[in-house]
Design an enzyme around this catalytic site. Structure first.
Site, PDB file in Angstrom:
ATOM      1  N   GLY A   1     -22.727 -13.516  27.547  1.00 11.64           N
ATOM      2  CA  GLY A   1     -23.207 -13.760  28.924  1.00 11.64           C
ATOM      3  C   GLY A   1     -22.372 -13.083  29.943  1.00 11.64           C
ATOM      4  O   GLY A   1     -22.717 -12.496  30.625  1.00 11.64           O
ATOM      5  N   SER A   2     -21.006 -13.093  29.519  1.00 13.37           N
ATOM      6  CA  SER A   2     -20.048 -12.519  30.826  1.00 13.37           C
ATOM      7  C   SER A   2     -20.004 -10.965  30.403  1.00 13.37           C
ATOM      8  O   SER A   2     -19.733 -10.538  31.551  1.00 13.37           O
ATOM      9  CB  SER A   2     -18.612 -13.086  30.126  1.00 13.37           C
ATOM     10  OG  SER A   2     -18.592 -14.522  30.013  1.00 13.37           O
TER      11      SER A   2
ATOM     12  N   ASP B   1     -19.273 -17.393  17.365  1.00 15.20           N
ATOM     13  CA  ASP B   1     -20.570 -17.476  16.754  1.00 15.20           C
ATOM     14  C   ASP B   1     -20.757 -15.995  16.001  1.00 15.20           C
ATOM     15  O   ASP B   1     -21.486 -15.744  15.218  1.00 15.20           O
ATOM     16  CB  ASP B   1     -21.537 -17.492  17.966  1.00 15.20           C
ATOM     17  CG  ASP B   1     -21.530 -18.615  18.564  1.00 15.20           C
ATOM     18  OD1 ASP B   1     -20.910 -19.605  18.146  1.00 15.20           O
ATOM     19  OD2 ASP B   1     -22.317 -18.614  19.485  1.00 15.20           O
TER      20      ASP B   1
ATOM     21  N   ARG C   1     -25.516 -39.460   5.531  1.00 16.74           N
ATOM     22  CA  ARG C   1     -24.831 -39.406   6.865  1.00 16.74           C
ATOM     23  C   ARG C   1     -24.716 -38.088   7.525  1.00 16.74           C
ATOM     24  O   ARG C   1     -24.754 -36.924   6.773  1.00 16.74           O
ATOM     25  CB  ARG C   1     -23.434 -39.844   6.610  1.00 16.74           C
ATOM     26  CG  ARG C   1     -23.183 -41.221   5.971  1.00 16.74           C
ATOM     27  CD  ARG C   1     -23.373 -42.325   7.073  1.00 16.74           C
ATOM     28  NE  ARG C   1     -23.173 -43.704   6.653  1.00 16.74           N
ATOM     29  CZ  ARG C   1     -24.102 -44.351   6.118  1.00 16.74           C
ATOM     30  NH1 ARG C   1     -25.121 -43.840   6.053  1.00 16.74           N
ATOM     31  NH2 ARG C   1     -23.694 -45.638   5.706  1.00 16.74           N
TER      32      ARG C   1
ATOM     33  N   GLN D   1     -14.690 -27.031  16.442  1.00 14.01           N
ATOM     34  CA  GLN D   1     -14.696 -25.552  15.967  1.00 14.01           C
ATOM     35  C   GLN D   1     -14.086 -24.459  17.117  1.00 14.01           C
ATOM     36  O   GLN D   1     -13.983 -23.608  16.475  1.00 14.01           O
ATOM     37  CB  GLN D   1     -16.126 -25.156  15.520  1.00 14.01           C
ATOM     38  CG  GLN D   1     -16.680 -25.919  14.582  1.00 14.01           C
ATOM     39  CD  GLN D   1     -18.038 -25.994  14.679  1.00 14.01           C
ATOM     40  OE1 GLN D   1     -18.955 -25.405  13.775  1.00 14.01           O
ATOM     41  NE2 GLN D   1     -18.761 -26.954  15.300  1.00 14.01           N
TER      42      GLN D   1
HETATM   43  O1  F6P Z   1     -21.181 -19.746  21.992  1.00  9.17           O
HETATM   44  C1  F6P Z   1     -20.249 -20.475  21.479  1.00  9.17           C
HETATM   45  C2  F6P Z   1     -20.503 -21.913  21.419  1.00  9.17           C
HETATM   46  O2  F6P Z   1     -19.519 -22.762  21.241  1.00  9.17           O
HETATM   47  C3  F6P Z   1     -21.945 -22.115  20.615  1.00  9.17           C
HETATM   48  O3  F6P Z   1     -21.695 -22.088  19.331  1.00  9.17           O
HETATM   49  C4  F6P Z   1     -22.507 -23.533  21.229  1.00  9.17           C
HETATM   50  O4  F6P Z   1     -23.753 -23.597  20.868  1.00  9.17           O
HETATM   51  C5  F6P Z   1     -22.052 -23.334  22.463  1.00  9.17           C
HETATM   52  O5  F6P Z   1     -21.103 -22.629  22.805  1.00  9.17           O
HETATM   53  C6  F6P Z   1     -21.740 -24.705  23.149  1.00  9.17           C
HETATM   54  O6  F6P Z   1     -21.376 -24.597  24.543  1.00  9.17           O
HETATM   55  P1  F6P Z   1     -20.833 -25.786  25.466  1.00  9.17           P
HETATM   56  O7  F6P Z   1     -19.237 -25.610  25.589  1.00  9.17           O
HETATM   57  O8  F6P Z   1     -21.194 -25.272  26.645  1.00  9.17           O
HETATM   58  O9  F6P Z   1     -21.328 -26.927  24.951  1.00  9.17           O
END
Ligand code: F6P
Length: 363
Positions: A120-121, A143, A281, A289
């Site tokens: 995006g950026s 990712d 579960r 992460q």
């Molecule tokens: O793109 C990085 C990421 O951590 C994705 O793995 C995840 O879907 C998204 O950002 C979560 O974004 P936010 O911090 O807006 O919840």
């Protein structure tokens, strides 16, 4: 030492990522030590250049001490604040405020802007480059889904965090003879799920690139529960989906933001419980992460990216993004890197290896 004094602007955009501070540190130190250039840090991504007065501060080797091992970004970030479709708190719809950003860059005397960000950026950075702004990109994403780059910093840390969780969940799953489904991040790419699942000894890994068959995973878990192991660990990438089904979302997202994936782990656990009468579960790892201290690998990679970004400015290679190819640093046009996402090849060596060692990918 360079003899022409330059001022570099730097910002971090999109979701945070372990290693961002290591990049900032390398930029500031290289700019000061090698070129005697000044660095201005813009706060909260492009947002810092949209608001009046602008939010920024000078960064020197002295005031950025001690950040190498810190997660997050000392500059702050946002995954809203797109200057080409900006949604301010009180207004009707998105507005283009890119002109204001360019004016502010001029006012600050910025000769080149380093944008550290994900897809995006970097797309925003590319648009500014097309409008004449001297921009250099530094890829950032846990990712690992950017094209034209082998590996992004933050990914190794995220995989290690997920692996650590899987190690812990193994002992409790085994003790209770349970099925545990771990939902991990990764959006539309399954790199984190596949790598963490392989490193953490998962029995089933579900990735967005391979829509899974319910009967295949039910059969795999049935076998596991009837075997001496009597427990199963499944890893589901947040973008995983059943064959013929859709990705699952928690929410449509905030205004100006993106929709939030999530829920597939719960669906898998519920379906397995109904089909096999097992106790299941779900653990959604979520933003854990993205946090924490970067691994040694990510600190080194991030430092190399920061250094190389300054080199690109010195060589006036604007519109380019730092990359690593066959372990060597180089650059590629930002335009090419953001064209499409780098997803897991479904016939690639990694997938073959996973299946060869008995991991079920649901196909
Ligand atoms: O793109 C990085 C990421 O951590 C994705 O793995 C995840 O879907 C998204 O950002 C979560 O974004 P936010 O911090 O807006 O919840």
């Amino acid at each position: 030492m360079g003899d022409t004094q330059k001022t570099i602007g730097v910002l971090t955009g999109g979701g945070d990522c372990p290693g961002l501070n290591a990049v900032l540190r390398a930029i500031v130190k290289t700019a000061a030590n090698k070129y005697n250039w000044k660095v201005i840090g813009i706060e909260d991504g492009f947002e810092g250049l949209i608001v009046e007065p602008v939010r920024c501060r000078e960064m020197t080797p002295w005031n950025i001490r001690g950040i190498l091992q810190r997660g997050g970004t000392i500059l702050g970030t946002t995954n809203r604040g797109n200057p080409f479709a900006y949604v301010a708190p009180i207004q009707n719809g998105p507005r283009d405020v890119s002109g204001q950003v360019i004016q502010n860059l001029h006012k600050l005397g910025i000769d080149a802007l380093i944008v550290i960000g994900g897809e995006g950026s970097l797309k925003i950075a590319q648009k500014f480059f097309e409008m004449g702004v001297p921009v250099v990109g530094v890829p950032k994403t846990i990712d690992n889904d950017l094209r034209r780059i082998e590996l992004t910093f933050g990914f190794d840390t995220a995989v290690n965090t997920a692996m650590d969780a899987l190690d812990k969940l193994h002992s409790t799953a085994e003790s209770h003879h349970r099925v545990i489904v771990v939902e991990v991040m990764g959006r539309h790419a399954g790199w984190i799920a596949l790598c963490a699942g392989m490193a953490g000894g998962a029995d089933v890994i579900l990735i967005p690139e391979i829509p899974f068959k319910w009967e295949t995973i039910i059969q795999k878990v049935r076998e596991r529960q009837n075997s001496p192991a009597k427990f199963s660990i499944l890893v589901a990438g947040e973008g995983a989906k059943p064959l013929g089904g859709q990705e699952m979302y928690y929410s449509p997202g905030d205004p100006g933001g993106t929709a939030r994936l999530g829920g597939i782990g719960q669906l898998v656990a519920e379906t397995l419980t109904k089909a096999l009468d097992v106790e299941a579960r779900v653990t959604v790892l979520g933003h854990v992460q993205r946090g924490g201290s970067p691994t040694a690998f990510d600190r080194i990679l991030a430092t190399r990216f920061g250094f190389w970004a300054v080199e690109l400015v010195a060589r006036e290679k604007f519109g380019e993004m730092v990359t690593i190819y066959r372990t060597r640093m180089s650059s590629v046009p930002i335009r090419d890197a953001v064209e499409s996402l780098k997803t897991v090849p479904t016939d690639g060596e990694l997938v073959d290896t996973a299946e060869a060692v008995g991991i079920c990918l649901g196909r």
